[in-house]
Write a protein that holds these residues in place. Structure first.
Motif, mmCIF file in Angstrom:
data_model
loop_
_atom_site.group_PDB
_atom_site.id
_atom_site.type_symbol
_atom_site.label_atom_id
_atom_site.label_comp_id
_atom_site.label_asym_id
_atom_site.label_seq_id
_atom_site.Cartn_x
_atom_site.Cartn_y
_atom_site.Cartn_z
ATOM 1 N N ILE A 414 24.832 -48.235 -31.770
ATOM 2 C CA ILE A 414 25.970 -48.244 -30.872
ATOM 3 C C ILE A 414 27.373 -47.674 -31.554
ATOM 4 N N ASN A 415 28.089 -46.979 -30.734
ATOM 5 C CA ASN A 415 29.136 -46.017 -31.282
ATOM 6 C C ASN A 415 30.309 -46.312 -30.216
ATOM 7 N N PRO A 416 31.388 -47.128 -30.493
ATOM 8 C CA PRO A 416 31.697 -47.639 -31.758
ATOM 9 C C PRO A 416 30.932 -48.962 -31.789
ATOM 10 N N ALA A 417 31.045 -49.598 -33.012
ATOM 11 C CA ALA A 417 30.299 -50.807 -33.320
ATOM 12 C C ALA A 417 31.086 -51.938 -33.708
ATOM 13 N N MET A 418 32.491 -51.758 -33.647
ATOM 14 C CA MET A 418 33.500 -52.668 -34.313
ATOM 15 C C MET A 418 34.929 -52.107 -33.763
ATOM 16 N N SER A 419 35.782 -53.190 -33.397
ATOM 17 C CA SER A 419 37.182 -53.015 -33.074
ATOM 18 C C SER A 419 38.029 -54.032 -33.524
ATOM 19 N N LEU A 420 39.062 -53.883 -33.618
ATOM 20 C CA LEU A 420 40.165 -55.047 -33.695
ATOM 21 C C LEU A 420 40.336 -55.597 -32.193
ATOM 22 N N VAL A 421 40.790 -56.931 -32.379
ATOM 23 C CA VAL A 421 40.992 -57.728 -30.944
ATOM 24 C C VAL A 421 42.027 -56.953 -29.945
ATOM 25 N N VAL A 441 22.884 -50.940 -19.789
ATOM 26 C CA VAL A 441 23.433 -51.526 -21.037
ATOM 27 C C VAL A 441 24.056 -52.980 -20.708
ATOM 28 N N TYR A 442 23.741 -53.827 -21.519
ATOM 29 C CA TYR A 442 24.098 -55.130 -21.664
ATOM 30 C C TYR A 442 25.033 -55.500 -22.816
ATOM 31 N N PHE A 443 26.457 -56.189 -22.416
ATOM 32 C CA PHE A 443 27.142 -56.540 -23.321
ATOM 33 C C PHE A 443 27.493 -57.901 -23.289
ATOM 34 N N ASN A 444 27.094 -58.749 -24.153
ATOM 35 C CA ASN A 444 27.204 -60.077 -24.288
ATOM 36 C C ASN A 444 26.657 -60.903 -22.998
ATOM 37 N N GLY A 445 25.514 -60.318 -22.647
ATOM 38 C CA GLY A 445 24.808 -60.811 -21.702
ATOM 39 C C GLY A 445 25.151 -60.236 -20.188
ATOM 40 N N ASN A 446 26.029 -59.410 -20.046
ATOM 41 C CA ASN A 446 26.429 -58.781 -18.691
ATOM 42 C C ASN A 446 26.241 -57.359 -18.630
ATOM 43 N N ALA A 447 25.760 -56.927 -17.580
ATOM 44 C CA ALA A 447 25.422 -55.670 -17.225
ATOM 45 C C ALA A 447 26.856 -54.959 -17.186
ATOM 46 N N PHE A 473 29.191 -59.939 -30.509
ATOM 47 C CA PHE A 473 28.798 -59.857 -29.235
ATOM 48 C C PHE A 473 27.650 -58.825 -29.172
ATOM 49 N N PRO A 474 26.433 -59.437 -28.537
ATOM 50 C CA PRO A 474 25.178 -58.610 -28.545
ATOM 51 C C PRO A 474 25.201 -57.737 -27.634
ATOM 52 N N VAL A 475 24.371 -56.405 -27.859
ATOM 53 C CA VAL A 475 24.393 -55.446 -26.878
ATOM 54 C C VAL A 475 22.826 -54.956 -27.005
ATOM 55 N N TRP A 476 22.398 -54.826 -25.738
ATOM 56 C CA TRP A 476 20.986 -54.534 -25.741
ATOM 57 C C TRP A 476 21.030 -53.331 -24.256
ATOM 58 N N VAL A 477 19.689 -53.009 -24.227
ATOM 59 C CA VAL A 477 19.500 -51.990 -23.188
ATOM 60 C C VAL A 477 18.096 -52.588 -22.347
ATOM 61 N N SER A 478 18.165 -52.615 -20.872
ATOM 62 C CA SER A 478 16.983 -53.258 -20.188
ATOM 63 C C SER A 478 16.625 -52.025 -19.232
ATOM 64 N N ASP A 479 15.386 -51.893 -19.091
ATOM 65 C CA ASP A 479 14.796 -50.987 -17.886
ATOM 66 C C ASP A 479 14.509 -51.809 -16.773
ATOM 67 N N ASN A 483 13.268 -55.410 -22.379
ATOM 68 C CA ASN A 483 14.658 -55.124 -23.170
ATOM 69 C C ASN A 483 14.561 -54.649 -24.293
ATOM 70 N N SER A 484 15.335 -53.884 -24.908
ATOM 71 C CA SER A 484 15.298 -53.503 -26.296
ATOM 72 C C SER A 484 15.701 -54.537 -27.232
ATOM 73 N N ASP A 485 15.555 -54.361 -28.295
ATOM 74 C CA ASP A 485 16.140 -55.312 -29.620
ATOM 75 C C ASP A 485 17.690 -55.223 -29.277
ATOM 76 N N THR A 486 18.401 -56.035 -30.247
ATOM 77 C CA THR A 486 19.777 -56.181 -29.839
ATOM 78 C C THR A 486 20.490 -55.835 -31.254
ATOM 79 N N LEU A 487 21.568 -55.080 -30.856
ATOM 80 C CA LEU A 487 22.569 -54.670 -31.895
ATOM 81 C C LEU A 487 23.771 -55.614 -31.740
#
Length: 588
Positions: A414-421, A441-447, A473-479, A483-487
């Motif tokens: 995932i790009n980016p993978a980190m940020s400040l608040v 793409v799901y971010f923290n459980g939300n599409a 915060f988990p990120v994954w992809v669902s088709d 679901n994919s693994d989580t980053l």
């Protein structure tokens, strides 16, 4: 014996007769025909019998010529042979024979005039002459006290029903009498039941049900079961369950159990057999059923039944499995039914492929939970539940379009993978394999809104509220099916390692302007998002001079250029600065 079995046996008999006929020589035929002139009764009897068995058509003239010199019983045998050999004189001889019956002397014979009259009637019936039908009822009344009804008379009752309306009810009642009389031979009861079933079908179901539940002979009860099936008795399933524990014959109890499994095969039927197996005292039955239960596979529903109806059936099976504690918990049960509801909606909207995807998701979920030996959550599927849900889902899939084989989504970067608040909203690039236009793409459980770039790249929009607080915060992809693994995307108050701006060199353009070449060094092991603003800006303004927002790990050279007038140009990046001026290191 049903009609199919009767037909097969008849053809076997005819085939055997043909084989015998083909194997007999002309000399043997002549010898058999010559035996008709013997003075010995039994020699003539066996000759008549052989003529029928070997279908010796050449014997017809001889049989006709000697007919009136024979004893009455042999005359009846000859008439049957003439009928089977298609003699054109059979009818006229039978009529004359019928008229002659009262003239014989019966003192030294075991046969009676009525016996011969029924034989003649049987022959006349073959020529649609029903004028002597009364003899049939007379001989039945004669034989009732003996509980052994004349077989020819019994075989004529269906013909009477079909061809003589005024006698039909009487003939029907005679057959019913034979079925209900437990003192008659079991074969008489079975055959009479078959006659009635063939003629009256479902009208006679109550009588067949009574034979199934009450007849004293297991062969009759077994035959009644077959007839109930042939006539689609709506109450048959419950009748079998009621008899499963009460029938005194072990072989029939086993037949009932396997019938429930093989011919009905619903969760209710399987459970009934399980309960019966626990109470069965016959060791042979217990052993056989143990194998049957363990190898059981639900029968397929008729392909004439619509897929929508089959989906409803699977929905019902899910409820039954939950009720029988073959799956749990309630949330899991509802999840399965929700998938089926979506599948049905897809099918009704004309999207059979989407329906197949949902049914496959249902099947995979059942299979995965069944195989989860760790039982780390309240969900479970027993072997019984798995059999019904997995296989019935497969039967539906067999009738739907094949799901294209695609790689499951695999998220790698995932790009980016980190940020400040509070960096604000931004676009995240998700890289991996197996992406499709259905990927989300799901971010923290939300599409999140997702743009398909290629099968290896997705772009997704991260909201400012998603990154307003620090956390992982988990990120994954669902088709939609898998679901994919989580980053992990990290939001931090302070970067673990610095991200440094670097001035590479300054070029004098010779016209009073200069070009500064900038790079950077990110000491973190993941890409970092720093939006243009107080933590990523140029002075003097404008703050945005084309600098990166996403900083990849490591040292990156001459990433971008800025044209300026030679005065101090300062790039501030997360509290660190790099300054370009006309006096900076010149570019080679």
């Amino acid at each position: 014996m049903n009609k199919v079995v009767s037909f097969i046996l008849l053809n076997l008999v005819l085939f055997s007769a043909n084989c015998l006929s083909q194997g007999i020589t002309n000399e043997e035929k002549e010898r058999i025909i010559a035996d008709l002139d013997s003075s010995d009764y039994m020699t003539r009897y066996w000759a008549i019998d052989a003529i029928g068995r070997y279908e010796i058509i050449e014997a017809v003239p001889k049989l006709e010529s000697i007919f009136w010199q024979q004893e009455p019983q042999l005359q009846s045998y000859i008439l049957k042979r003439l009928l089977s050999l298609n003699s054109t004189n059979t009818y006229s001889i039978a009529k004359a024979f019928l008229d002659s019956i009262p003239n014989y002397n019966y003192e030294k014979t075991m046969i009676t005039p009525l016996d011969l009259q029924v034989i003649a009637t049987y022959l006349l019936f073959n020529y649609a002459d029903y004028s002597t039908v009364d003899y049939v009822f007379q001989i039945i009344e004669r034989d009732k006290p003996k509980n052994q009804i004349d077989p020819l008379a019994k075989s004529l009752l269906p013909k009477i029903i079909e061809n003589l309306p005024i006698y039909a009810e009487q003939a029907k009642q005679e057959l019913i009498y034979l079925v209900n009389n437990q003192n008659t031979r079991y074969s008489d009861r079975t055959l009479s039941l078959l006659y009635l079933s063939n003629i009256y079908g479902q009208e006679i179901l109550p009588l067949i049900e009574t034979s199934f539940t009450s007849d004293q002979d297991p062969i009759v009860r077994s035959s009644a079961l077959e007839l109930l099936f042939e006539n689609n008795d709506p109450g048959l399933n419950q009748l079998i369950k009621d008899r499963l524990l009460t029938d005194p014959e072990p072989t029939l109890r086993y037949k009932f159990a396997t019938t429930l499994l093989d011919s009905f095969g619903t969760p209710s039927d399987y459970r009934a057999v399980l309960e019966y197996h626990a109470e069965e005292t016959n060791e042979v039955n217990k052993t056989l059923l143990y194998y049957d239960l363990n190898t059981f596979k639900p029968p397929k529903l008729d392909t004439l039944i619509s897929i929508t109806t089959v989906l409803d059936t699977l929905f019902s099976y899910s409820n039954q499995c939950f009720y029988y504690a073959w799956l749990g918990d309630l949330t899991f049960s509802n999840e399965l039914k929700s998938i089926l509801t979506t599948a049905k909606a897809n099918l009704q909207n004309g999207d059979s492929l989407a329906c197949a995807v949902q049914v496959k998701a249902f099947q995979d979920l059942v299979d995965n939970v069944y195989k989860d030996s760790l039982n780390t959550d309240p969900r479970f599927v027993t072997i019984e539940g798995w059999k019904f849900l997995y296989w019935n889902a497969q039967y539906i899939l067999d009738r739907l379009p094949e799901i294209p084989i695609t790689l499951p989504p695999d998220i790698q970067v995932i790009n980016p993978a980190m940020s400040l608040v509070n960096p604000g909203a931004f676009t995240m690039a998700v890289k991996g394999t197996g992406f499709t236009t259905n990927s989300v793409v799901y971010f923290n459980g939300n599409a999140r809104a997702t743009t398909f770039v290629s099968d290896s790249v997705l772009n997704t929009q991260i909201l400012s509220t998603d990154v307003s607080v620090a956390g992982n915060f988990p990120v994954w992809v669902s088709d939609g099916a898998t679901n994919s693994d989580t980053l992990i995307y990290k939001v931090v108050s302070t970067l673990p390692q610095p991200v440094r701006p670097v001035l590479e060199c300054v070029k004098n353009n010779g016209d009073g302007t200069y070009t500064a070449f900038f790079g950077y060094k990110n000491d973190n092991n993941v890409s970092v998002y720093i939006p243009v603003g107080n933590k990523n800006k140029f002075t003097p303004t404008p703050q945005d001079r084309g600098q990166p927002r996403v900083f990849e790990p490591g040292r990156h050279y001459k990433v971008f250029t800025v044209n300026f007038n030679g005065s101090n140009l300062v790039w501030t990046l997360n509290g660190r600065t790099s300054t370009a001026s006309s006096n900076s290191e010149p570019c080679n």
